[in-house]
Design a protein around this motif. Structure first.
Motif, mmCIF file in Angstrom:
data_model
loop_
_atom_site.group_PDB
_atom_site.id
_atom_site.type_symbol
_atom_site.label_atom_id
_atom_site.label_comp_id
_atom_site.label_asym_id
_atom_site.label_seq_id
_atom_site.Cartn_x
_atom_site.Cartn_y
_atom_site.Cartn_z
ATOM 1 N N LEU A 40 7.815 55.908 -35.846
ATOM 2 C CA LEU A 40 6.776 54.978 -35.379
ATOM 3 C C LEU A 40 7.242 53.529 -35.523
ATOM 4 C CD1 LEU A 40 3.552 56.656 -36.821
ATOM 5 C CD2 LEU A 40 4.294 56.591 -34.439
ATOM 6 N N CYS A 41 7.972 53.237 -36.620
ATOM 7 C CA CYS A 41 8.523 51.887 -36.770
ATOM 8 C C CYS A 41 9.507 51.573 -35.645
ATOM 9 C CB CYS A 41 9.228 51.758 -38.130
ATOM 10 S SG CYS A 41 8.135 51.662 -39.548
ATOM 11 N N GLY A 42 10.366 52.540 -35.311
ATOM 12 C CA GLY A 42 11.309 52.326 -34.220
ATOM 13 C C GLY A 42 10.607 52.135 -32.901
ATOM 14 N N PHE A 43 9.544 52.909 -32.652
ATOM 15 C CA PHE A 43 8.774 52.759 -31.415
ATOM 16 C C PHE A 43 8.109 51.388 -31.348
ATOM 17 C CE2 PHE A 43 4.670 53.257 -29.181
ATOM 18 C CZ PHE A 43 5.148 53.577 -27.923
ATOM 19 N N THR A 44 7.542 50.952 -32.464
ATOM 20 C CA THR A 44 6.895 49.635 -32.484
ATOM 21 C C THR A 44 7.919 48.517 -32.288
ATOM 22 O OG1 THR A 44 5.260 50.517 -34.039
ATOM 23 C CG2 THR A 44 5.397 48.132 -33.833
#
Length: 355
Positions: A40-44
């Protein structure tokens, strides 16, 4: 029946060797929630950095295609090239965001444990096809914990999303009247706000789940009394292990001995081979040996003494005699009283003269 010991019999704390063996077999504490959080951090991060440029590039390509659609040949080869170009354009637009997500997923795995190369998880285990073992996996404690964890995630994420959207309810009503060029940036800002809220929730979930997985893994490694006895017997019977233990004990004893040197009153040395550290205080019965050594250890004793301004007296016969007859933390033998008294008296007079 399974040959595995019952959990109620595992009453002993796991040894370091037991933990190392578990890691060697690929049995490590790993939390799926940590991996999800990093993805999720990478997506954000991809939304913040690459979404705008990727969308602009795709828009330019699509606009160029639509404006020149009447010039696209309808032949089979030409249509294939056009399709291939469109696919490549899509991959180019998604390459950077997918790269962020892939790197984040790898980081989520590496932050929990270093890479392991083992074939143990791939080996067939017949107890996995046991109906009783399958029932335990479905209705056991771990299954109920995962079920409760899933419900908690849905509820917490749902509450977080609702709170973000409720705060933006007035702006959501205006989206219907927005132009497309203004709508996409607004949706991107709202999406980033949603992801920020979800990340905050998942950070708490991931930390809690990792702590639980670590605790659960440690509990799985607990040993029975018989396993503890067998491991101790096997370890003590190994010559390499015995040699390693002797080496560790010698290192610890040497460290404790060196820590006593700064308390010494005088160091009596043979200039190149022997060193004996003695302590004497008023009212004490006889000087006590705090440290002794030959060659490299003697050199280290002299270095520590020099660093703490402890007098060093060269007396080769006395140094060799003391090294041979006195042990650490013991008083010197009676036959050396006079020789040592002369040295200690000389050192004390030297100290008074300096004072």
């Amino acid at each position: 029946m399974s040959d595995e010991p019952d959990k109620d019999d595992r009453t002993e704390e796991p040894t370091q060797r037991k933990l190392e063996q578990a890691v060697e077999k690929g049995d490590v504490a790993r939390s799926q929630e940590i991996g999800t959080f990093f993805v999720l951090c990478g997506f954000t991060l991809a939304l913040l950095i690459a979404a705008g440029s990727s969308a602009r590039e795709a828009t330019l390509q699509l606009r160029s295609f639509l404006m020149n659609a009447h010039q696209v040949p309808s032949g089979g080869d030409a249509l294939f090239h056009v399709t291939a170009k469109g696919v490549m354009t899509g991959f180019a637009a998604l390459a950077l965001p997918l790269g962020f997500i892939l790197v984040a997923a790898l980081a989520g795995a590496l932050i929990q444990h270093k890479p392991l190369w083992t074939t143990e998880p791939l080996m067939p285990k017949f107890n996995r096809i046991s109906p009783m073992a399958g029932a335990k996996r479905i209705f056991g404690k771990e299954a109920w914990v995962n079920f409760a964890k899933g419900l908690a995630k849905i509820m917490l994420v749902g509450v977080g999303v609702w709170m973000v959207l409720w705060g933006e309810r007035d702006r959501l009503q205006s989206f219907a009247q927005m132009d497309v060029s203004a709508l996409l940036p607004a949706v991107l800002v709202l999406t980033i706000k949603l992801m920020a809220g979800v990340l905050a929730i998942f950070a708490v979930i991931a930390i809690g789940d990792f702590g639980y997985q670590r605790f659960s893994w440690y509990q799985r490694q607990r040993m029975t009394r018989q396993e503890l006895k067998d491991e101790y017997k096997n370890s003590e019977g190994n010559p390499e292990v015995k040699a390693k233990l002797r080496q560790l004990r010698a290192q610890r004893a040497r460290s404790r001995m060196m820590a006593q040197v700064p308390k010494a009153t005088v160091i009596i040395t043979n200039p190149t081979h022997f060193a004996v550290a003695l302590q004497y205080e008023n009212g004490q019965g006889a000087p006590v040996c705090l440290a002794k050594g030959v060659d490299a250890i003697a050199l280290k004793i002299r270095e520590v003494a020099g660093a703490h301004d402890i007098p060093i007296v060269e007396n080769p016969p006395l140094a060799r005699a003391l090294y041979a007859t006195v042990e650490i933390d013991e008083e010197i033998p009676v036959e050396h009283y006079q020789a040592v008294a002369e040295v200690v008296g000389y050192v004390l007079r030297l100290k008074r003269r300096r004072a």
